[in-house]
Design an enzyme around this catalytic site. Structure first.
Site, PDB file in Angstrom:
ATOM      1  N   ASN A   1       0.849  -1.184   0.000  1.00  0.00           N
ATOM      2  CA  ASN A   1       0.000   0.000   0.000  1.00  0.00           C
ATOM      3  C   ASN A   1       0.890   1.240   0.000  1.00  0.00           C
ATOM      4  O   ASN A   1       0.877   2.041   0.937  1.00  0.00           O
ATOM      5  CB  ASN A   1      -0.914  -0.037   1.233  1.00  0.00           C
ATOM      6  CG  ASN A   1      -1.964   1.051   1.210  1.00  0.00           C
ATOM      7  OD1 ASN A   1      -2.287   1.587   0.158  1.00  0.00           O
ATOM      8  ND2 ASN A   1      -2.489   1.395   2.377  1.00  0.00           N
TER       9      ASN A   1
ATOM     10  N   ASP B   1      -5.348  -5.743   9.840  1.00  0.00           N
ATOM     11  CA  ASP B   1      -5.682  -4.891   8.691  1.00  0.00           C
ATOM     12  C   ASP B   1      -5.384  -3.435   9.037  1.00  0.00           C
ATOM     13  O   ASP B   1      -6.175  -2.530   8.764  1.00  0.00           O
ATOM     14  CB  ASP B   1      -7.133  -5.077   8.284  1.00  0.00           C
ATOM     15  CG  ASP B   1      -7.395  -4.632   6.839  1.00  0.00           C
ATOM     16  OD1 ASP B   1      -6.447  -4.620   6.041  1.00  0.00           O
ATOM     17  OD2 ASP B   1      -8.549  -4.287   6.523  1.00  0.00           O
TER      18      ASP B   1
ATOM     19  N   GLY C   1     -10.067   2.552   6.035  1.00  0.00           N
ATOM     20  CA  GLY C   1      -8.929   2.122   6.830  1.00  0.00           C
ATOM     21  C   GLY C   1      -8.980   2.573   8.274  1.00  0.00           C
ATOM     22  O   GLY C   1      -9.462   3.673   8.590  1.00  0.00           O
TER      23      GLY C   1
END
Length: 417
Positions: free
Chosen positions: A97, A307, A326
């Site tokens: 990411n 996560d 997120g």
């Protein structure tokens, strides 16, 4: 460095002789030298005599995002690894990411080098396709040789079914693990929350469970045709659990993970329009949460992940529709799992998963390298701003009641407390 852990209760279901026994543990130069009922502290030894000290094998997280390179304002690798260590994790799989994404061996080498010498080990993912655009396969074999443990176009569906077929066939030549994010973008559309009663009341565009389950069903059909190794990250629906459980009964080499927040929260939390709760896949219903917990306990779900996705305030302090997905998850991982499960289960969930990525599994025994997590499983507290160690502060756990505290880790002949 020499360390003596005093009166540590060992939580290690794999070691029947030591499990739930209280022992002193002497560590010399990164190696567990002795485990005994009472060990006198040698000279030049750091003594750790902590309240209600418990120790387990070091924890593993299969899905962590930082930011570097490209988004250092969200999180650097150095501080991210420090946060992971303080949160109890000795090994983390790093999501691609970043900007640029790691789609070449040199990108993977950069990430590995940034993690050298740290107490927490970093295991990078490479992207499956060039620039994570879903068109052409990236340099999979070269990235594996550089240290990539699997391949993932982070949070992006593989819309081209033939591309997934080719990837699974090709990666078999070197035992590569292929990720496929479980979301059909054409069905998701512009959805921002689980499609159901809550999204309807709030007027938010919904993401139906079908978007996830249809993608998983397709991927499993392809896997049955090609063979190979498939990992499906962060499933979120009851139907997904059933699909993967049935695939495993057929003998398919498929694994999956669940984000801890999808076990702890439901879409009911969205009623305040708090963008900290905007994640992908979305928070689902209570029935989904129950199915995920059951799937984790019976082995249908292989492991949990935080996560963990740091996100700068500019992308969260906006309207819900426009906010980025997120939430932080490292700092709250143990406290939330320990609230939901018995201690043995919590530690099992936090230590499993390494083998799937070809990462060496530590042992808690004399002569082994010390790869340990230190914690106190008792006591409840309210998760607050002061508990956030990350550069970004976007945690959905703020205000949540959690159980137990992490002291830190011992790994790579280093200690983080």
């Amino acid at each position: 460095m020499n360390i003596l852990l005093k009166s540590a209760k060992i939580v290690c279901p794999e070691n029947k002789e030591l499990h739930l026994k209280t022992r002193d543990i002497l560590i010399k130069k990164g190696i567990i030298e002795k485990i005994g009922a009472k060990i006198e502290s040698p000279a030049n030894t750091k003594l750790l005599d902590l309240e209600n000290l418990h120790v387990s094998l070091g924890w593993f997280d299969s899905g962590v995002s930082f930011g570097e390179p490209g988004f250092e304002e969200r999180e650097t690798i150095a501080n991210g690894l420090y946060v992971a260590g303080k949160s109890g994790f000795t090994d983390i799989v790093l999501n691609p990411n970043t900007q640029p994404v790691p789609d070449t061996s040199s990108n993977v080498v950069f990430l590995k080098e940034r993690g050298l010498g740290k107490p927490t080990n970093i295991h990078p993912l490479g992207t499956l396709t060039k620039n994570a655009e879903g068109v052409d396969l990236a340099e999979l074999f070269d990235m594996k040789n550089a240290g990539a443990v699997a391949y993932y176009d982070f949070k992006r569906q593989i819309s081209n079914a033939n591309l997934l077929k080719i990837a699974l066939l090709y990666a078999q030549n070197f035992g590569g693990l292929v990720y496929s994010f479980p979301q059909d973008g054409s069905i998701k559309g512009h959805g921002v929350a689980h499609e159901g009663e809550v999204s309807t009341i709030l007027g938010l565009k919904g993401i139906p469970a079908l978007a996830e389950e249809l993608q998983i069903a397709r991927d499993l059909f392809i896997l049955e045709y090609t063979g190979g190794k498939l990992h499906i990250p962060t499933i979120s629906t009851a139907g997904s659990v059933k699909l993967i459980a049935n695939a495993k009964k057929k003998g398919l080499d498929v694994s999956c993970s669940v984000a801890i927040h999808n076990l702890f929260f439901t879409d009911e939390t969205l009623k305040g329009f708090d963008t900290h709760f905007k994640v992908s896949p979305p928070l689902r219903t209570k029935s989904d949460t129950k199915a995920l917990i059951k799937g984790l306990k019976d082995g249908s779900i292989d492991f949990v992940t935080t996560d963990h996705i740091p996100m700068d305030v500019e992308h969260k302090r906006v309207e819900f529709d426009n906010a980025k997905n997120g939430s932080l998850g490292l700092e709250s991982a143990f406290g939330s799992l320990n609230t939901l499960f018995e201690l043995d289960e919590t530690i099992s969930f936090l230590t499993q998963g390494r083998a799937r990525f070809g990462v060496a599994c530590p042992k808690l025994e004399e002569g082994a390298e010390a790869n340990l997590t230190l914690f106190n499983p008792e006591g409840t507290y309210t998760f607050e701003d002061k508990d956030i160690l990350s550069t970004s502060k976007n945690s959905m756990y703020l205000g949540a009641e959690l159980k137990g505290k992490v002291y830190g880790i011992i790994n790579n002949d280093q200690i983080v407390l």
